[in-house]
Design a protein around this motif. Structure first.
Motif, mmCIF file in Angstrom:
data_model
loop_
_atom_site.group_PDB
_atom_site.id
_atom_site.type_symbol
_atom_site.label_atom_id
_atom_site.label_comp_id
_atom_site.label_asym_id
_atom_site.label_seq_id
_atom_site.Cartn_x
_atom_site.Cartn_y
_atom_site.Cartn_z
ATOM 1 N N GLY A 44 -2.305 54.008 5.313
ATOM 2 C CA GLY A 44 -1.548 54.264 6.537
ATOM 3 C C GLY A 44 -0.217 53.536 6.553
ATOM 4 O O GLY A 44 0.794 54.064 7.017
ATOM 5 N N SER A 45 -0.210 52.334 6.011
ATOM 6 C CA SER A 45 1.025 51.561 5.948
ATOM 7 C C SER A 45 2.018 52.183 4.962
ATOM 8 O O SER A 45 3.228 52.218 5.221
ATOM 9 C CB SER A 45 0.708 50.113 5.543
ATOM 10 O OG SER A 45 1.845 49.301 5.610
ATOM 11 N N TRP A 48 3.560 55.047 6.720
ATOM 12 C CA TRP A 48 4.492 54.517 7.725
ATOM 13 C C TRP A 48 5.803 54.105 7.073
ATOM 14 O O TRP A 48 6.883 54.450 7.566
ATOM 15 C CB TRP A 48 3.858 53.330 8.440
ATOM 16 C CG TRP A 48 4.719 52.739 9.512
ATOM 17 C CD1 TRP A 48 4.730 53.084 10.835
ATOM 18 C CD2 TRP A 48 5.699 51.704 9.368
ATOM 19 N NE1 TRP A 48 5.661 52.328 11.518
ATOM 20 C CE2 TRP A 48 6.271 51.472 10.629
ATOM 21 C CE3 TRP A 48 6.154 50.948 8.281
ATOM 22 C CZ2 TRP A 48 7.267 50.531 10.845
ATOM 23 C CZ3 TRP A 48 7.152 50.004 8.488
ATOM 24 C CH2 TRP A 48 7.699 49.802 9.772
ATOM 25 N N HIS A 49 5.754 53.359 5.966
ATOM 26 C CA HIS A 49 6.979 52.907 5.304
ATOM 27 C C HIS A 49 7.832 54.092 4.840
ATOM 28 O O HIS A 49 9.054 54.094 5.022
ATOM 29 C CB HIS A 49 6.662 51.976 4.127
ATOM 30 C CG HIS A 49 6.372 50.584 4.556
ATOM 31 N ND1 HIS A 49 5.098 50.159 4.847
ATOM 32 C CD2 HIS A 49 7.181 49.528 4.776
ATOM 33 C CE1 HIS A 49 5.141 48.894 5.216
ATOM 34 N NE2 HIS A 49 6.397 48.490 5.191
ATOM 35 N N ARG A 51 7.863 57.130 6.053
ATOM 36 C CA ARG A 51 8.402 57.809 7.245
ATOM 37 C C ARG A 51 9.549 57.014 7.868
ATOM 38 O O ARG A 51 10.586 57.572 8.239
ATOM 39 C CB ARG A 51 7.280 58.018 8.266
ATOM 40 C CG ARG A 51 7.717 58.655 9.576
ATOM 41 C CD ARG A 51 6.535 59.000 10.477
ATOM 42 N NE ARG A 51 5.577 57.944 10.676
ATOM 43 C CZ ARG A 51 5.692 56.976 11.602
ATOM 44 N NH1 ARG A 51 6.722 56.950 12.407
ATOM 45 N NH2 ARG A 51 4.755 56.045 11.716
ATOM 46 N N MET A 52 9.389 55.702 7.973
ATOM 47 C CA MET A 52 10.411 54.870 8.600
ATOM 48 C C MET A 52 11.670 54.773 7.735
ATOM 49 O O MET A 52 12.785 54.737 8.262
ATOM 50 C CB MET A 52 9.855 53.488 8.914
ATOM 51 C CG MET A 52 8.683 53.529 9.903
ATOM 52 S SD MET A 52 9.089 54.318 11.473
ATOM 53 C CE MET A 52 9.702 52.898 12.353
#
Length: 165
Positions: A44-45, A48-49, A51-52
């Motif tokens: 998940g992280s 997230w990275h 996407r961000m």
């Protein structure tokens, strides 16, 4: 402050998300994080990275040596209301500061932090926050970071009794 010979600094790209996540995992491992929890958060992280980085909500900086990424740091751009310290709504949260063990002792974290703070200054940011490990705290305090009164609550640790937390 000039980088030691052989090191180069560059901005992270969305394609670097896996490298950043590997450094993040190593950072938490160095701080004694429980491995099962780290494993649950990994995928998940990583998403997230990526996407961000793609959205521009996270800006990463990477240090390379001999063509290999050996250190990194990042900025999460936060949208918060103005307060007595700033009329701006954008703040910066420093995260993912990591240097591989064999490259420590060369002030690489300081170089990364200089790049991070230069980016904040270029954007006119006035408030920069971070969460420091015990090992990193002296570096940040020398740079002028000061402790603040932030508290943390993990809701699964709170026992609910008669409808009250």
């Amino acid at each position: 402050m000039t980088l030691p010979t052989g090191y180069t600094l560059r901005r992270a790209l969305p394609a670097d998300a896996a490298l950043i996540q590997a450094q993040r995992d190593a950072m938490f491992t160095d701080m004694g994080a429980e491995q099962a929890g780290l494993g649950r958060a990994h995928s998940g992280s990583l998403v997230w990275h990526r996407r961000m980085l793609e959205s521009g909500s996270y800006t990463g900086f990477l240090l390379e040596y001999a063509g290999e990424v050996v250190a990194g740091a990042g900025l999460l751009w936060q949208d918060l209301p103005p307060n007595p310290d700033t009329t701006l709504s954008q703040r910066a949260y420093v995260m993912n500061v990591y240097v591989q063990p064999q490259h420590r002792g060369k002030a690489l974290a300081r170089h990364l932090m200089d790049a991070v703070l230069d980016e904040c200054k270029a954007r006119g940011i006035r408030i920069v926050t971070l969460t420091a490990s015990d090992a990193g705290r002296p570096t940040y305090e020398r740079m002028g970071f000061r402790p603040q009164a932030e508290l943390k609550l993990l809701l699964e640790d709170v026992q609910v009794q008669e409808g009250k937390p």
